[in-house]
Motif scaffolding. Sequence first.
Motif, PDB file in Angstrom:
ATOM      1  N   PRO A  16     -39.304   2.657 -31.367  1.00 43.03           N
ATOM      2  CA  PRO A  16     -40.325   3.019 -32.357  1.00 43.03           C
ATOM      3  C   PRO A  16     -41.504   3.802 -31.768  1.00 43.03           C
ATOM      4  CG  PRO A  16     -39.655   0.745 -32.647  1.00 43.03           C
ATOM      5  CD  PRO A  16     -39.065   1.202 -31.360  1.00 43.03           C
ATOM      6  N   PHE A  17     -41.693   3.732 -30.451  1.00 42.30           N
ATOM      7  CA  PHE A  17     -42.785   4.479 -29.820  1.00 42.30           C
ATOM      8  C   PHE A  17     -42.489   5.973 -29.742  1.00 42.30           C
ATOM      9  CE2 PHE A  17     -43.476   0.172 -28.381  1.00 42.30           C
ATOM     10  CZ  PHE A  17     -44.855   0.043 -28.398  1.00 42.30           C
ATOM     11  N   ILE A  18     -41.224   6.351 -29.943  1.00 45.50           N
ATOM     12  CA  ILE A  18     -40.890   7.780 -29.859  1.00 45.50           C
ATOM     13  C   ILE A  18     -40.142   8.293 -31.089  1.00 45.50           C
ATOM     14  CG2 ILE A  18     -40.846   7.778 -27.338  1.00 45.50           C
ATOM     15  CD1 ILE A  18     -37.755   7.764 -27.535  1.00 45.50           C
ATOM     16  N   ALA A  19     -39.805   7.406 -32.022  1.00 42.33           N
ATOM     17  CA  ALA A  19     -39.042   7.837 -33.194  1.00 42.33           C
ATOM     18  C   ALA A  19     -39.417   7.011 -34.408  1.00 42.33           C
ATOM     19  CB  ALA A  19     -37.547   7.679 -32.921  1.00 42.33           C
ATOM     20  N   PHE A  23     -51.142  -6.765 -32.650  1.00 44.47           N
ATOM     21  CA  PHE A  23     -51.960  -5.665 -32.137  1.00 44.47           C
ATOM     22  C   PHE A  23     -52.982  -5.210 -33.174  1.00 44.47           C
ATOM     23  CE2 PHE A  23     -52.609  -1.047 -31.771  1.00 44.47           C
ATOM     24  CZ  PHE A  23     -53.166  -0.973 -30.500  1.00 44.47           C
ATOM     25  N   LYS A  24     -52.552  -5.021 -34.414  1.00 48.26           N
ATOM     26  CA  LYS A  24     -53.463  -4.563 -35.462  1.00 48.26           C
ATOM     27  C   LYS A  24     -54.478  -5.650 -35.826  1.00 48.26           C
ATOM     28  CE  LYS A  24     -50.677  -0.896 -37.464  1.00 48.26           C
ATOM     29  NZ  LYS A  24     -50.147  -0.258 -38.671  1.00 48.26           N
ATOM     30  N   TYR A  43     -52.611   5.991 -30.700  1.00 52.18           N
ATOM     31  CA  TYR A  43     -51.187   6.345 -30.735  1.00 52.18           C
ATOM     32  C   TYR A  43     -50.357   5.142 -31.156  1.00 52.18           C
ATOM     33  CZ  TYR A  43     -46.604   8.002 -29.243  1.00 52.18           C
ATOM     34  OH  TYR A  43     -45.284   8.372 -29.224  1.00 52.18           O
ATOM     35  N   ILE A  44     -50.633   3.991 -30.541  1.00 52.18           N
ATOM     36  CA  ILE A  44     -49.880   2.782 -30.876  1.00 52.18           C
ATOM     37  C   ILE A  44     -50.177   2.333 -32.299  1.00 52.18           C
ATOM     38  CG2 ILE A  44     -49.536   0.342 -30.289  1.00 52.18           C
ATOM     39  CD1 ILE A  44     -50.169   1.071 -27.393  1.00 52.18           C
ATOM     40  N   TYR A  45     -51.447   2.396 -32.686  1.00 54.05           N
ATOM     41  CA  TYR A  45     -51.868   1.938 -34.006  1.00 54.05           C
ATOM     42  C   TYR A  45     -51.178   2.727 -35.118  1.00 54.05           C
ATOM     43  CZ  TYR A  45     -54.998   0.312 -37.704  1.00 54.05           C
ATOM     44  OH  TYR A  45     -55.506  -0.254 -38.843  1.00 54.05           O
ATOM     45  N   GLU A  46     -50.959   4.010 -34.879  1.00 51.47           N
ATOM     46  CA  GLU A  46     -50.420   4.891 -35.919  1.00 51.47           C
ATOM     47  C   GLU A  46     -48.903   5.047 -35.835  1.00 51.47           C
ATOM     48  OE1 GLU A  46     -52.603   8.496 -35.449  1.00 51.47           O
ATOM     49  OE2 GLU A  46     -54.381   7.722 -36.482  1.00 51.47           O
ATOM     50  N   ILE A  47     -48.236   4.237 -35.042  1.00 46.62           N
ATOM     51  CA  ILE A  47     -46.786   4.383 -34.864  1.00 46.62           C
ATOM     52  C   ILE A  47     -46.042   4.337 -36.187  1.00 46.62           C
ATOM     53  CG2 ILE A  47     -44.757   3.098 -34.082  1.00 46.62           C
ATOM     54  CD1 ILE A  47     -46.140   2.669 -31.447  1.00 46.62           C
ATOM     55  N   ASN A  48     -46.375   3.393 -37.045  1.00 43.61           N
ATOM     56  CA  ASN A  48     -45.640   3.247 -38.299  1.00 43.61           C
ATOM     57  C   ASN A  48     -45.956   4.338 -39.314  1.00 43.61           C
ATOM     58  OD1 ASN A  48     -44.309   0.957 -37.449  1.00 43.61           O
ATOM     59  ND2 ASN A  48     -45.856  -0.431 -38.253  1.00 43.61           N
ATOM     60  N   GLU A  49     -47.088   5.023 -39.136  1.00 42.34           N
ATOM     61  CA  GLU A  49     -47.457   6.035 -40.120  1.00 42.34           C
ATOM     62  C   GLU A  49     -46.963   7.434 -39.770  1.00 42.34           C
ATOM     63  OE1 GLU A  49     -50.298   4.098 -38.894  1.00 42.34           O
ATOM     64  OE2 GLU A  49     -49.985   2.634 -40.486  1.00 42.34           O
ATOM     65  N   ASN A  50     -46.853   7.705 -38.468  1.00 44.63           N
ATOM     66  CA  ASN A  50     -46.554   9.072 -38.054  1.00 44.63           C
ATOM     67  C   ASN A  50     -45.065   9.382 -38.075  1.00 44.63           C
ATOM     68  OD1 ASN A  50     -49.223   9.607 -37.666  1.00 44.63           O
ATOM     69  ND2 ASN A  50     -49.177   9.350 -35.435  1.00 44.63           N
TER      70      ASN A  50
END
Length: 199
Positions: free
Chosen positions: A104-107, A169-170, A186-193
């Motif tokens: 999930p950190f890259i896709a 984390f959130k 970057y980590i915080y926005e993983i699910n949105e981006n």
Amino acid sequence: MLIDFDGSILIGAVLLWGFLIVLLKWKFKKTNLYLIFFSLFYIYLCNVLNYTQFPIILDPEMKKEIRQNVWRDANFIPFNLHKEDMKTSLLNILLTIPFGFGIPFIAKVNCKRIALLGVLLGICLECLQLIIALIVGFTFKYVDMNDVLFNFSGAILGYGLFQAFMILFKAWIHKGNIKLNPFLKYIYEINENERFLSR
């Protein structure tokens, strides 16, 4: 003679990594943080290949003695487990937990996509073992349908751990009213981006 994950294989892996980094940076305009996470995931995949496929033994005398045992010892029946298989099964689960946690950190992924990727990873690893065994003429790494199932289970478990991590984390960010630096953002926005695999 042994073919191990060093020498020319390692050099090839490094060259492929360099090519992918350039491609991601210049064609897909990925950030430096993305490239760091991608590189960590790439190193993990290289270690998975090293663990599951190497060393490759090239020994004519051993081939003559053992003969072709690929099909004889392969297991294509799921859940056909023996007591001595439990350690291997656990290792196959542990092997792919980082896959489910890290991708999930890259896709951009969801549970359905992780399940599909987990199955594909297991199938690819077993097919590679089969192909190498058929080429060499014998193997000590046996094709086993259970490995695919446990690789899949590990990927799902890893994704579940990722989701739990994101909740904590959130909650930590909100509770502490913490200012987001580029790394935390970057980590915080993983699910949105949008991520690479969603393109």
